[in-house]
Design an enzyme around this catalytic site. Structure first.
Site, PDB file in Angstrom:
ATOM      1  N   ASP A  45       5.890 -57.413   0.553  1.00 35.70           N
ATOM      2  CA  ASP A  45       6.389 -55.969  -0.144  1.00 35.70           C
ATOM      3  C   ASP A  45       5.146 -55.135   0.483  1.00 35.70           C
ATOM      4  OD1 ASP A  45       3.999 -56.477  -1.823  1.00 35.70           O
ATOM      5  OD2 ASP A  45       5.546 -57.125  -3.507  1.00 35.70           O
TER       6      ASP A  45
ATOM      7  N   GLU B   8      -4.495 -69.058  -3.047  1.00 39.59           N
ATOM      8  CA  GLU B   8      -5.710 -68.217  -3.284  1.00 39.59           C
ATOM      9  C   GLU B   8      -6.755 -68.958  -3.902  1.00 39.59           C
ATOM     10  OE1 GLU B   8      -4.095 -65.385  -6.221  1.00 39.59           O
ATOM     11  OE2 GLU B   8      -2.354 -64.822  -4.799  1.00 39.59           O
TER      12      GLU B   8
ATOM     13  N   GLU C  36       5.352 -63.318   0.712  1.00 44.21           N
ATOM     14  CA  GLU C  36       5.273 -62.475  -0.126  1.00 44.21           C
ATOM     15  C   GLU C  36       5.363 -61.214   0.030  1.00 44.21           C
ATOM     16  OE1 GLU C  36       2.883 -63.562  -3.536  1.00 44.21           O
ATOM     17  OE2 GLU C  36       3.090 -65.926  -3.024  1.00 44.21           O
TER      18      GLU C  36
ATOM     19  N   ASN D 270      -1.804 -70.841   1.096  1.00 42.40           N
ATOM     20  CA  ASN D 270      -1.041 -69.493   0.803  1.00 42.40           C
ATOM     21  C   ASN D 270      -2.223 -68.354   0.372  1.00 42.40           C
ATOM     22  OD1 ASN D 270       1.304 -67.823   0.853  1.00 42.40           O
ATOM     23  ND2 ASN D 270       1.362 -67.821  -1.234  1.00 42.40           N
TER      24      ASN D 270
ATOM     25  N   HIS E 201       1.145 -58.493   0.554  1.00 42.02           N
ATOM     26  CA  HIS E 201       1.205 -57.546  -0.412  1.00 42.02           C
ATOM     27  C   HIS E 201       0.697 -56.223   0.155  1.00 42.02           C
ATOM     28  CE1 HIS E 201       3.474 -60.187  -3.151  1.00 42.02           C
ATOM     29  NE2 HIS E 201       2.297 -60.987  -3.076  1.00 42.02           N
TER      30      HIS E 201
HETATM   31  O1  LIG Z   1       6.631 -62.298 -12.035  1.00 42.87           O
HETATM   32  C1  LIG Z   1       5.171 -62.139 -11.397  1.00 42.87           C
HETATM   33  C2  LIG Z   1       5.402 -62.768  -9.956  1.00 42.87           C
HETATM   34  O2  LIG Z   1       6.084 -62.050  -9.140  1.00 42.87           O
HETATM   35  C3  LIG Z   1       3.822 -62.842  -9.449  1.00 42.87           C
HETATM   36  O3  LIG Z   1       3.816 -63.693  -8.190  1.00 42.87           O
HETATM   37  C4  LIG Z   1       2.573 -63.724  -7.456  1.00 42.87           C
HETATM   38  C5  LIG Z   1       2.324 -62.336  -6.963  1.00 42.87           C
HETATM   39  O4  LIG Z   1       1.673 -62.377  -5.751  1.00 42.87           O
HETATM   40  C6  LIG Z   1       0.804 -63.460  -5.798  1.00 42.87           C
HETATM   41  O5  LIG Z   1      -0.674 -63.153  -6.166  1.00 42.87           O
HETATM   42  C7  LIG Z   1      -1.002 -61.983  -6.264  1.00 42.87           C
HETATM   43  C8  LIG Z   1      -1.373 -61.360  -4.923  1.00 42.87           C
HETATM   44  O6  LIG Z   1      -1.970 -60.326  -4.927  1.00 42.87           O
HETATM   45  C9  LIG Z   1      -3.153 -59.833  -5.652  1.00 42.87           C
HETATM   46  O7  LIG Z   1      -3.441 -58.710  -5.580  1.00 42.87           O
HETATM   47  C10 LIG Z   1      -4.033 -57.805  -4.263  1.00 42.87           C
HETATM   48  C11 LIG Z   1      -5.212 -57.594  -4.289  1.00 42.87           C
HETATM   49  O8  LIG Z   1      -5.953 -57.102  -3.292  1.00 42.87           O
HETATM   50  C12 LIG Z   1      -4.832 -56.070  -2.593  1.00 42.87           C
HETATM   51  O9  LIG Z   1      -5.516 -55.466  -1.445  1.00 42.87           O
HETATM   52  C13 LIG Z   1      -3.405 -56.840  -2.275  1.00 42.87           C
HETATM   53  O10 LIG Z   1      -2.322 -55.998  -1.784  1.00 42.87           O
HETATM   54  C14 LIG Z   1      -2.857 -57.487  -3.623  1.00 42.87           C
HETATM   55  O11 LIG Z   1      -1.788 -58.119  -3.271  1.00 42.87           O
HETATM   56  C15 LIG Z   1      -3.060 -60.454  -6.991  1.00 42.87           C
HETATM   57  O12 LIG Z   1      -4.164 -60.517  -7.627  1.00 42.87           O
HETATM   58  C16 LIG Z   1      -2.302 -61.922  -7.055  1.00 42.87           C
HETATM   59  O13 LIG Z   1      -2.097 -62.314  -8.441  1.00 42.87           O
HETATM   60  C17 LIG Z   1       1.039 -64.758  -6.057  1.00 42.87           C
HETATM   61  O14 LIG Z   1       1.125 -65.733  -5.108  1.00 42.87           O
HETATM   62  C18 LIG Z   1       2.440 -64.803  -6.472  1.00 42.87           C
HETATM   63  O15 LIG Z   1       2.799 -65.902  -7.377  1.00 42.87           O
HETATM   64  O16 LIG Z   1       2.909 -63.475 -10.299  1.00 42.87           O
HETATM   65  C19 LIG Z   1       2.664 -62.797 -11.635  1.00 42.87           C
HETATM   66  C20 LIG Z   1       4.112 -62.841 -12.340  1.00 42.87           C
HETATM   67  O17 LIG Z   1       4.206 -61.960 -13.720  1.00 42.87           O
END
Ligand SMILES: O[C@@H]1[C@@H](O)[C@H](O[C@@H]2CO[C@@H](O[C@@H]3CO[C@@H](O[C@@H]4CO[C@@H](O)[C@H](O)[C@H]4O)[C@H](O)[C@H]3O)[C@H](O)[C@H]2O)OC[C@H]1O
Length: 417
Positions: free
Chosen positions: A267, A156, A265, A197, A233
Protein backbone atom coordinates in the site's frame (compact mmCIF):
# COMPACT_ATOMS: atom_id res chain seq x y z
CA UNK A 1 -27.38 -13.63 -37.82
CA UNK A 2 -24.92 -11.30 -39.51
CA UNK A 3 -21.90 -13.28 -40.71
CA UNK A 4 -18.56 -12.13 -39.42
CA UNK A 5 -15.43 -11.98 -41.54
CA UNK A 6 -14.26 -15.19 -39.88
CA UNK A 7 -17.46 -17.13 -40.56
CA UNK A 8 -17.46 -15.91 -44.18
CA UNK A 9 -13.89 -17.14 -44.66
CA UNK A 10 -14.72 -20.46 -42.99
CA UNK A 11 -17.82 -20.86 -45.14
CA UNK A 12 -15.74 -20.21 -48.28
CA UNK A 13 -13.41 -22.97 -47.09
CA UNK A 14 -16.31 -25.30 -46.46
CA UNK A 15 -15.65 -25.32 -42.75
CA UNK A 16 -17.94 -24.50 -39.84
CA UNK A 17 -17.05 -22.05 -37.12
CA UNK A 18 -16.00 -23.63 -33.85
CA UNK A 19 -16.65 -21.84 -30.56
CA UNK A 20 -14.02 -19.23 -29.89
CA UNK A 21 -12.23 -19.55 -26.52
CA UNK A 22 -13.50 -16.76 -24.28
CA UNK A 23 -10.78 -14.25 -23.51
CA UNK A 24 -10.04 -13.63 -19.86
CA UNK A 25 -11.38 -10.27 -18.78
CA UNK A 26 -8.76 -7.57 -18.58
CA UNK A 27 -7.59 -6.67 -15.10
CA UNK A 28 -4.62 -6.40 -12.76
CA UNK A 29 -4.39 -10.15 -12.25
CA UNK A 30 -4.82 -11.17 -15.85
CA UNK A 31 -2.18 -8.64 -16.83
CA UNK A 32 0.18 -9.81 -14.10
CA UNK A 33 -0.26 -13.40 -15.28
CA UNK A 34 0.28 -12.33 -18.89
CA UNK A 35 3.50 -10.68 -17.70
CA UNK A 36 4.70 -14.03 -16.36
CA UNK A 37 3.66 -13.65 -12.74
CA UNK A 38 1.66 -16.15 -10.76
CA UNK A 39 -0.90 -13.71 -9.41
CA UNK A 40 -1.94 -10.20 -8.46
CA UNK A 41 -3.96 -10.30 -5.26
CA UNK A 42 -5.39 -8.55 -2.23
CA UNK A 43 -5.54 -9.04 1.51
CA UNK A 44 -8.95 -9.27 3.09
CA UNK A 45 -10.51 -9.77 6.49
CA UNK A 46 -13.55 -11.48 7.93
CA UNK A 47 -15.42 -8.36 9.03
CA UNK A 48 -15.46 -7.03 5.48
CA UNK A 49 -17.07 -10.10 4.02
CA UNK A 50 -20.59 -9.00 4.98
CA UNK A 51 -20.20 -6.15 2.46
CA UNK A 52 -21.54 -7.75 -0.71
CA UNK A 53 -20.28 -5.05 -3.06
CA UNK A 54 -16.82 -5.41 -1.53
CA UNK A 55 -16.90 -9.19 -1.87
CA UNK A 56 -17.95 -8.90 -5.50
CA UNK A 57 -14.92 -6.74 -6.22
CA UNK A 58 -12.57 -9.04 -4.29
CA UNK A 59 -13.95 -12.06 -6.10
CA UNK A 60 -13.31 -10.58 -9.53
CA UNK A 61 -10.46 -12.78 -10.66
CA UNK A 62 -9.61 -10.46 -13.52
CA UNK A 63 -8.19 -8.17 -10.83
CA UNK A 64 -7.44 -10.57 -7.99
CA UNK A 65 -6.05 -14.05 -8.48
CA UNK A 66 -4.95 -14.43 -4.89
CA UNK A 67 -6.10 -13.44 -1.40
CA UNK A 68 -4.37 -13.18 1.98
CA UNK A 69 -6.15 -13.18 5.33
CA UNK A 70 -5.16 -9.94 7.11
CA UNK A 71 -5.64 -11.31 10.61
CA UNK A 72 -7.43 -14.62 10.82
CA UNK A 73 -4.43 -16.94 10.56
CA UNK A 74 -2.34 -15.13 13.17
CA UNK A 75 -1.42 -16.84 16.45
CA UNK A 76 -3.83 -14.85 18.64
CA UNK A 77 -6.75 -15.94 16.47
CA UNK A 78 -5.65 -19.53 15.83
CA UNK A 79 -4.36 -20.57 19.29
CA UNK A 80 -5.69 -18.01 21.78
CA UNK A 81 -5.00 -20.34 24.68
CA UNK A 82 -2.49 -23.15 24.81
CA UNK A 83 -3.63 -26.17 22.84
CA UNK A 84 -6.98 -24.62 21.82
CA UNK A 85 -7.13 -24.09 18.06
CA UNK A 86 -9.75 -21.96 16.34
CA UNK A 87 -9.85 -22.13 12.56
CA UNK A 88 -13.32 -20.68 11.95
CA UNK A 89 -12.27 -17.28 10.58
CA UNK A 90 -9.30 -18.59 8.64
CA UNK A 91 -11.48 -21.25 7.06
CA UNK A 92 -13.94 -18.62 5.84
CA UNK A 93 -11.18 -16.94 3.85
CA UNK A 94 -9.61 -20.19 2.68
CA UNK A 95 -13.03 -21.32 1.46
CA UNK A 96 -13.65 -18.01 -0.31
CA UNK A 97 -10.36 -18.37 -2.17
CA UNK A 98 -11.25 -21.93 -3.18
CA UNK A 99 -14.74 -20.91 -4.29
CA UNK A 100 -13.35 -18.08 -6.41
CA UNK A 101 -10.46 -20.13 -7.82
CA UNK A 102 -7.92 -17.81 -6.20
CA UNK A 103 -4.57 -18.67 -4.69
CA UNK A 104 -4.25 -18.32 -0.94
CA UNK A 105 -1.22 -16.75 0.72
CA UNK A 106 -1.28 -17.83 4.33
CA UNK A 107 -0.18 -15.21 6.88
CA UNK A 108 1.48 -15.67 9.39
CA UNK A 109 2.80 -18.40 11.70
CA UNK A 110 5.40 -16.70 13.90
CA UNK A 111 5.21 -13.00 14.69
CA UNK A 112 6.04 -11.12 17.86
CA UNK A 113 2.86 -9.09 17.41
CA UNK A 114 -0.72 -10.33 17.69
CA UNK A 115 0.78 -13.06 19.84
CA UNK A 116 -1.30 -14.11 22.85
CA UNK A 117 0.02 -13.23 26.28
CA UNK A 118 0.15 -16.89 27.27
CA UNK A 119 3.08 -17.14 24.85
CA UNK A 120 4.65 -13.73 25.44
CA UNK A 121 4.45 -13.80 29.22
CA UNK A 122 4.45 -17.53 29.82
CA UNK A 123 8.00 -17.64 31.14
CA UNK A 124 8.69 -20.86 29.24
CA UNK A 125 12.16 -22.34 29.12
CA UNK A 126 13.97 -23.11 25.88
CA UNK A 127 12.75 -26.67 25.44
CA UNK A 128 9.14 -25.85 26.31
CA UNK A 129 8.96 -22.84 24.00
CA UNK A 130 10.46 -24.83 21.12
CA UNK A 131 7.81 -27.45 21.73
CA UNK A 132 5.04 -24.82 21.80
CA UNK A 133 6.38 -23.22 18.61
CA UNK A 134 6.58 -26.49 16.74
CA UNK A 135 3.18 -27.63 17.97
CA UNK A 136 1.53 -24.39 16.84
CA UNK A 137 3.11 -24.53 13.40
CA UNK A 138 2.48 -28.23 12.89
CA UNK A 139 -1.16 -27.92 13.89
CA UNK A 140 -1.90 -24.86 11.74
CA UNK A 141 0.04 -25.87 8.66
CA UNK A 142 -1.50 -29.35 8.78
CA UNK A 143 -4.97 -27.83 9.02
CA UNK A 144 -4.40 -25.81 5.85
CA UNK A 145 -2.29 -28.42 4.09
CA UNK A 146 -2.69 -28.27 0.32
CA UNK A 147 -4.49 -24.90 0.45
CA UNK A 148 -1.65 -22.43 0.92
CA UNK A 149 0.39 -21.41 -2.07
CA UNK A 150 2.73 -19.61 0.32
CA UNK A 151 3.12 -19.47 4.07
CA UNK A 152 4.63 -16.43 5.74
CA UNK A 153 6.45 -18.59 8.26
CA UNK A 154 8.25 -15.85 10.17
CA UNK A 155 7.17 -12.22 10.09
CA UNK A 156 9.31 -9.22 11.07
CA UNK A 157 12.23 -10.83 12.91
CA UNK A 158 14.55 -7.89 12.26
CA UNK A 159 15.34 -4.45 13.60
CA UNK A 160 15.96 -1.60 11.18
CA UNK A 161 19.74 -2.11 11.46
CA UNK A 162 19.44 -5.74 10.38
CA UNK A 163 20.01 -7.22 13.82
CA UNK A 164 17.52 -9.64 15.32
CA UNK A 165 14.51 -8.09 16.96
CA UNK A 166 14.22 -9.13 20.57
CA UNK A 167 11.01 -11.02 21.19
CA UNK A 168 10.00 -13.96 23.31
CA UNK A 169 11.21 -16.46 20.71
CA UNK A 170 14.59 -14.82 20.18
CA UNK A 171 15.12 -14.19 23.87
CA UNK A 172 14.38 -17.78 24.82
CA UNK A 173 15.54 -19.85 21.86
CA UNK A 174 17.96 -17.56 20.04
CA UNK A 175 18.01 -17.07 16.27
CA UNK A 176 17.49 -20.80 15.88
CA UNK A 177 13.75 -20.22 16.38
CA UNK A 178 13.67 -19.13 12.73
CA UNK A 179 15.01 -22.34 11.12
CA UNK A 180 13.07 -24.40 13.66
CA UNK A 181 9.90 -22.69 12.44
CA UNK A 182 10.73 -23.27 8.76
CA UNK A 183 11.58 -26.93 9.35
CA UNK A 184 8.30 -27.52 11.19
CA UNK A 185 6.28 -25.83 8.43
CA UNK A 186 8.06 -27.83 5.70
CA UNK A 187 7.38 -31.08 7.51
CA UNK A 188 3.67 -30.29 7.84
CA UNK A 189 3.09 -29.22 4.23
CA UNK A 190 5.97 -30.01 1.86
CA UNK A 191 4.20 -28.39 -1.09
CA UNK A 192 3.62 -24.95 0.41
CA UNK A 193 6.26 -22.37 -0.45
CA UNK A 194 7.76 -20.97 2.72
CA UNK A 195 8.50 -17.27 3.09
CA UNK A 196 10.29 -14.90 5.42
CA UNK A 197 8.27 -11.64 5.40
CA UNK A 198 9.26 -8.13 6.53
CA UNK A 199 8.89 -4.39 5.89
CA UNK A 200 11.59 -1.89 4.92
CA UNK A 201 13.54 -4.55 3.05
CA UNK A 202 12.36 -3.26 -0.33
CA UNK A 203 15.52 -1.23 -0.85
CA UNK A 204 19.15 -2.20 -0.36
CA UNK A 205 20.42 -1.48 3.12
CA UNK A 206 21.12 -3.00 6.50
CA UNK A 207 17.67 -4.51 6.98
CA UNK A 208 17.62 -6.03 3.50
CA UNK A 209 21.05 -7.52 4.24
CA UNK A 210 19.65 -8.87 7.50
CA UNK A 211 16.83 -10.59 5.60
CA UNK A 212 19.36 -12.09 3.20
CA UNK A 213 21.22 -13.40 6.24
CA UNK A 214 18.02 -15.06 7.43
CA UNK A 215 17.79 -16.90 4.11
CA UNK A 216 21.38 -18.08 4.63
CA UNK A 217 20.67 -19.00 8.24
CA UNK A 218 17.68 -21.19 7.39
CA UNK A 219 19.58 -22.89 4.60
CA UNK A 220 22.63 -23.41 6.83
CA UNK A 221 20.44 -25.35 9.19
CA UNK A 222 19.31 -27.59 6.36
CA UNK A 223 15.75 -26.28 6.44
CA UNK A 224 13.71 -25.16 3.45
CA UNK A 225 13.04 -21.52 2.60
CA UNK A 226 11.46 -20.70 -0.75
CA UNK A 227 11.00 -16.99 -0.73
CA UNK A 228 11.17 -13.57 0.86
CA UNK A 229 8.12 -11.37 1.13
CA UNK A 230 8.66 -7.64 0.82
CA UNK A 231 5.68 -6.10 2.57
CA UNK A 232 6.03 -2.71 0.86
CA UNK A 233 3.98 -0.46 3.12
CA UNK A 234 5.24 2.59 1.28
CA UNK A 235 4.75 6.34 1.46
CA UNK A 236 3.89 8.39 -1.62
CA UNK A 237 7.05 9.76 -3.21
CA UNK A 238 9.26 8.18 -0.61
CA UNK A 239 11.42 5.10 -0.03
CA UNK A 240 10.55 2.26 -2.33
CA UNK A 241 9.53 4.45 -5.21
CA UNK A 242 12.87 5.85 -6.31
CA UNK A 243 13.45 3.77 -9.38
CA UNK A 244 12.78 0.46 -11.03
CA UNK A 245 16.48 -0.37 -10.91
CA UNK A 246 16.54 0.10 -7.13
CA UNK A 247 13.85 -2.56 -6.88
CA UNK A 248 15.48 -4.97 -9.27
CA UNK A 249 18.95 -4.61 -7.72
CA UNK A 250 17.59 -5.40 -4.29
CA UNK A 251 15.35 -8.23 -5.46
CA UNK A 252 18.24 -9.78 -7.36
CA UNK A 253 20.31 -9.85 -4.16
CA UNK A 254 17.67 -12.22 -2.77
CA UNK A 255 17.13 -14.32 -5.86
CA UNK A 256 20.91 -14.83 -6.07
CA UNK A 257 20.49 -16.80 -2.86
CA UNK A 258 18.13 -19.20 -4.62
CA UNK A 259 14.81 -17.90 -3.35
CA UNK A 260 11.77 -16.25 -4.91
CA UNK A 261 10.55 -12.82 -3.90
CA UNK A 262 7.00 -11.50 -3.67
CA UNK A 263 5.47 -8.14 -2.86
CA UNK A 264 3.18 -9.19 -0.04
CA UNK A 265 1.43 -6.21 1.57
CA UNK A 266 1.66 -3.29 -0.83
CA UNK A 267 0.00 0.00 0.00
CA UNK A 268 1.26 3.55 -0.62
CA UNK A 269 -0.05 6.02 1.92
CA UNK A 270 -0.23 9.79 1.96
CA UNK A 271 -1.55 12.54 4.18
CA UNK A 272 -5.30 12.78 4.03
CA UNK A 273 -7.20 14.18 2.34
CA UNK A 274 -4.99 13.27 -0.59
CA UNK A 275 -4.06 16.11 -2.92
CA UNK A 276 -4.25 15.75 -6.70
CA UNK A 277 -0.45 15.93 -6.79
CA UNK A 278 -0.20 13.09 -4.27
CA UNK A 279 -2.50 10.91 -6.31
CA UNK A 280 -0.46 11.60 -9.44
CA UNK A 281 2.71 10.62 -7.60
CA UNK A 282 0.99 7.59 -6.09
CA UNK A 283 0.07 6.36 -9.56
CA UNK A 284 3.73 6.62 -10.58
CA UNK A 285 4.83 4.84 -7.40
CA UNK A 286 2.49 1.88 -7.94
CA UNK A 287 3.76 1.66 -11.51
CA UNK A 288 7.37 1.67 -10.31
CA UNK A 289 6.74 -1.24 -7.94
CA UNK A 290 5.04 -3.23 -10.69
CA UNK A 291 7.81 -2.53 -13.18
CA UNK A 292 10.38 -3.63 -10.60
CA UNK A 293 8.62 -6.94 -10.01
CA UNK A 294 7.95 -7.40 -13.69
CA UNK A 295 11.65 -7.09 -14.48
CA UNK A 296 12.67 -9.88 -12.09
CA UNK A 297 11.65 -13.36 -13.19
CA UNK A 298 11.64 -14.70 -9.63
CA UNK A 299 9.34 -11.97 -8.36
CA UNK A 300 6.38 -14.32 -8.45
CA UNK A 301 3.47 -12.09 -7.52
CA UNK A 302 2.12 -9.02 -5.83
CA UNK A 303 -0.50 -8.47 -3.14
CA UNK A 304 -2.05 -5.17 -2.06
CA UNK A 305 -2.99 -4.92 1.63
CA UNK A 306 -6.69 -4.86 0.87
CA UNK A 307 -7.89 -3.19 -2.27
CA UNK A 308 -10.05 -0.34 -1.03
CA UNK A 309 -9.47 2.60 1.32
CA UNK A 310 -12.76 1.59 2.95
CA UNK A 311 -11.00 -1.24 4.75
CA UNK A 312 -7.36 -0.15 4.81
CA UNK A 313 -5.47 -0.63 8.10
CA UNK A 314 -3.47 2.57 7.53
CA UNK A 315 -5.66 5.30 9.14
CA UNK A 316 -5.94 3.29 12.35
CA UNK A 317 -2.17 2.94 12.69
CA UNK A 318 -0.70 6.02 10.98
CA UNK A 319 -2.68 9.00 12.20
CA UNK A 320 -3.64 11.49 9.50
CA UNK A 321 -2.57 9.18 6.70
CA UNK A 322 -4.43 6.89 4.33
CA UNK A 323 -5.80 6.93 0.77
CA UNK A 324 -3.23 4.19 0.18
CA UNK A 325 -5.05 1.80 -2.15
CA UNK A 326 -6.17 1.77 -5.79
CA UNK A 327 -9.88 1.73 -4.92
CA UNK A 328 -11.43 4.59 -2.92
CA UNK A 329 -13.71 4.41 0.11
CA UNK A 330 -16.75 4.02 -2.14
CA UNK A 331 -15.22 1.01 -3.86
CA UNK A 332 -14.59 3.00 -7.02
CA UNK A 333 -11.34 2.58 -8.89
CA UNK A 334 -9.03 5.60 -8.71
CA UNK A 335 -8.71 5.91 -12.45
CA UNK A 336 -5.23 7.45 -12.52
CA UNK A 337 -3.81 4.83 -10.15
CA UNK A 338 -5.55 1.82 -11.64
CA UNK A 339 -4.71 2.82 -15.21
CA UNK A 340 -1.05 3.37 -14.31
CA UNK A 341 -0.94 -0.09 -12.75
CA UNK A 342 -2.54 -1.68 -15.80
CA UNK A 343 -0.11 0.09 -18.10
CA UNK A 344 2.82 -0.98 -15.95
CA UNK A 345 1.82 -4.63 -16.21
CA UNK A 346 1.41 -4.16 -19.95
CA UNK A 347 -0.21 -6.73 -22.15
CA UNK A 348 1.97 -9.78 -22.06
CA UNK A 349 5.60 -9.00 -22.60
CA UNK A 350 6.87 -10.04 -19.22
CA UNK A 351 9.57 -12.27 -17.87
CA UNK A 352 9.63 -16.04 -18.08
CA UNK A 353 6.54 -17.60 -16.48
CA UNK A 354 7.36 -19.15 -13.13
CA UNK A 355 4.18 -21.14 -12.55
CA UNK A 356 0.78 -22.09 -13.87
CA UNK A 357 -1.85 -19.36 -14.14
CA UNK A 358 -4.57 -18.78 -11.59
CA UNK A 359 -6.04 -21.94 -10.13
CA UNK A 360 -7.94 -22.89 -7.04
CA UNK A 361 -5.12 -25.01 -5.73
CA UNK A 362 -1.51 -24.02 -5.20
CA UNK A 363 1.06 -24.98 -7.76
CA UNK A 364 3.26 -27.73 -6.43
CA UNK A 365 6.63 -26.84 -5.03
CA UNK A 366 9.65 -27.35 -7.19
CA UNK A 367 12.08 -26.68 -4.39
CA UNK A 368 13.84 -29.63 -2.85
CA UNK A 369 12.99 -30.04 0.78
CA UNK A 370 16.13 -30.68 2.71
CA UNK A 371 15.70 -32.84 5.77
CA UNK A 372 16.24 -30.98 9.02
CA UNK A 373 19.73 -31.38 10.34
CA UNK A 374 19.34 -33.94 13.08
CA UNK A 375 21.80 -34.44 15.83
CA UNK A 376 23.57 -37.73 15.92
CA UNK A 377 24.41 -37.01 19.48
CA UNK A 378 21.81 -38.62 21.68
CA UNK A 379 24.61 -40.16 23.68
CA UNK A 380 27.78 -38.94 22.08
CA UNK A 381 29.02 -38.42 18.55
CA UNK A 382 30.82 -36.00 16.35
CA UNK A 383 29.16 -32.78 15.32
CA UNK A 384 29.03 -32.90 11.54
CA UNK A 385 28.83 -29.13 11.21
CA UNK A 386 28.34 -26.12 13.40
CA UNK A 387 25.03 -25.64 15.08
CA UNK A 388 24.11 -29.26 15.53
CA UNK A 389 25.24 -29.73 19.07
CA UNK A 390 22.53 -28.71 21.51
CA UNK A 391 18.82 -27.97 21.23
CA UNK A 392 16.14 -29.68 23.25
CA UNK A 393 17.65 -31.70 26.05
CA UNK A 394 21.13 -30.36 25.48
CA UNK A 395 22.82 -29.55 28.74
CA UNK A 396 26.42 -29.78 27.67
CA UNK A 397 28.65 -27.01 26.41
CA UNK A 398 27.31 -25.23 23.37
CA UNK A 399 30.10 -26.23 21.06
CA UNK A 400 29.26 -25.53 17.51
CA UNK A 401 32.48 -26.14 15.67
CA UNK A 402 32.67 -28.97 13.17
CA UNK A 403 34.56 -31.88 14.62
CA UNK A 404 33.62 -31.27 18.24
CA UNK A 405 31.97 -34.03 20.16
CA UNK A 406 28.53 -33.97 21.69
CA UNK A 407 28.06 -35.90 24.86
CA UNK A 408 24.34 -35.25 25.12
CA UNK A 409 21.51 -33.80 23.08
CA UNK A 410 18.45 -35.34 21.56
CA UNK A 411 17.06 -32.93 19.03
CA UNK A 412 18.18 -30.81 16.15
CA UNK A 413 19.14 -27.16 16.35
CA UNK A 414 21.12 -25.43 18.99
CA UNK A 415 21.62 -21.97 20.34
CA UNK A 416 25.12 -21.85 19.02
CA UNK A 417 24.88 -19.28 16.29
O1 LIG B 1 -6.16 -5.30 10.63
C1 LIG B 1 -4.81 -5.05 10.82
C2 LIG B 1 -3.97 -5.87 9.84
O2 LIG B 1 -4.21 -5.45 8.52
C3 LIG B 1 -2.52 -5.67 10.16
O3 LIG B 1 -1.74 -6.48 9.31
C4 LIG B 1 -0.34 -6.23 9.41
C5 LIG B 1 0.07 -4.97 8.68
O4 LIG B 1 1.41 -5.00 8.21
C6 LIG B 1 2.37 -5.82 8.82
O5 LIG B 1 2.92 -5.27 9.98
C7 LIG B 1 3.21 -3.89 10.01
C8 LIG B 1 4.17 -3.49 8.92
O6 LIG B 1 4.44 -2.11 9.01
C9 LIG B 1 5.03 -1.68 10.26
O7 LIG B 1 5.21 -0.31 10.21
C10 LIG B 1 6.26 0.15 9.36
C11 LIG B 1 7.12 1.14 10.11
O8 LIG B 1 8.12 1.62 9.24
C12 LIG B 1 7.61 2.30 8.12
O9 LIG B 1 8.68 2.81 7.35
C13 LIG B 1 6.79 1.37 7.27
O10 LIG B 1 6.23 2.07 6.18
C14 LIG B 1 5.69 0.74 8.10
O11 LIG B 1 5.04 -0.26 7.34
C15 LIG B 1 4.12 -2.03 11.41
O12 LIG B 1 4.74 -1.69 12.61
C16 LIG B 1 3.79 -3.52 11.37
O13 LIG B 1 2.83 -3.83 12.37
C17 LIG B 1 1.90 -7.19 9.17
O14 LIG B 1 2.67 -8.16 8.49
C18 LIG B 1 0.42 -7.41 8.88
O15 LIG B 1 -0.01 -8.60 9.47
O16 LIG B 1 -2.25 -6.04 11.51
C19 LIG B 1 -2.95 -5.26 12.47
C20 LIG B 1 -4.44 -5.40 12.25
O17 LIG B 1 -5.14 -4.57 13.14
Amino acid sequence: MIPTAITLVLAALGATASPVEPRAADGLNTRAVAAGKQYFGSATDNGELTDSAYVAGLSNTADFGQITPGNSMKWDTIEPSRGTFNYANGDVIANLAAKNGQYLRCHTLVWYNQLPSWVTNGGFDNATLISILKNHITNEVTHYKGKCLHWDVVNEALNEDGTYRTNVFYNTIGPAYIPIAFAAAAAADPSAKLYYNDYNIEAAGAKSTGAQNIVKLVKAYGAKIDGVGMQAHLIVGSTGSESVSAWTTNMNAFTALGVDVAITELDIRTNTPATAAAVTQQAKDYATVIQGCKAVARCVGMTIWDYTDKYSWIPSVFSGQGAALPWDENLNKKAAVYDAMMSAWGTGTGTTPTATPTASVPASSTTTTAAPATSSAASGGTVPKWGQCGGIGWTGPTQCVAGTTCTKGNDYYSQCL
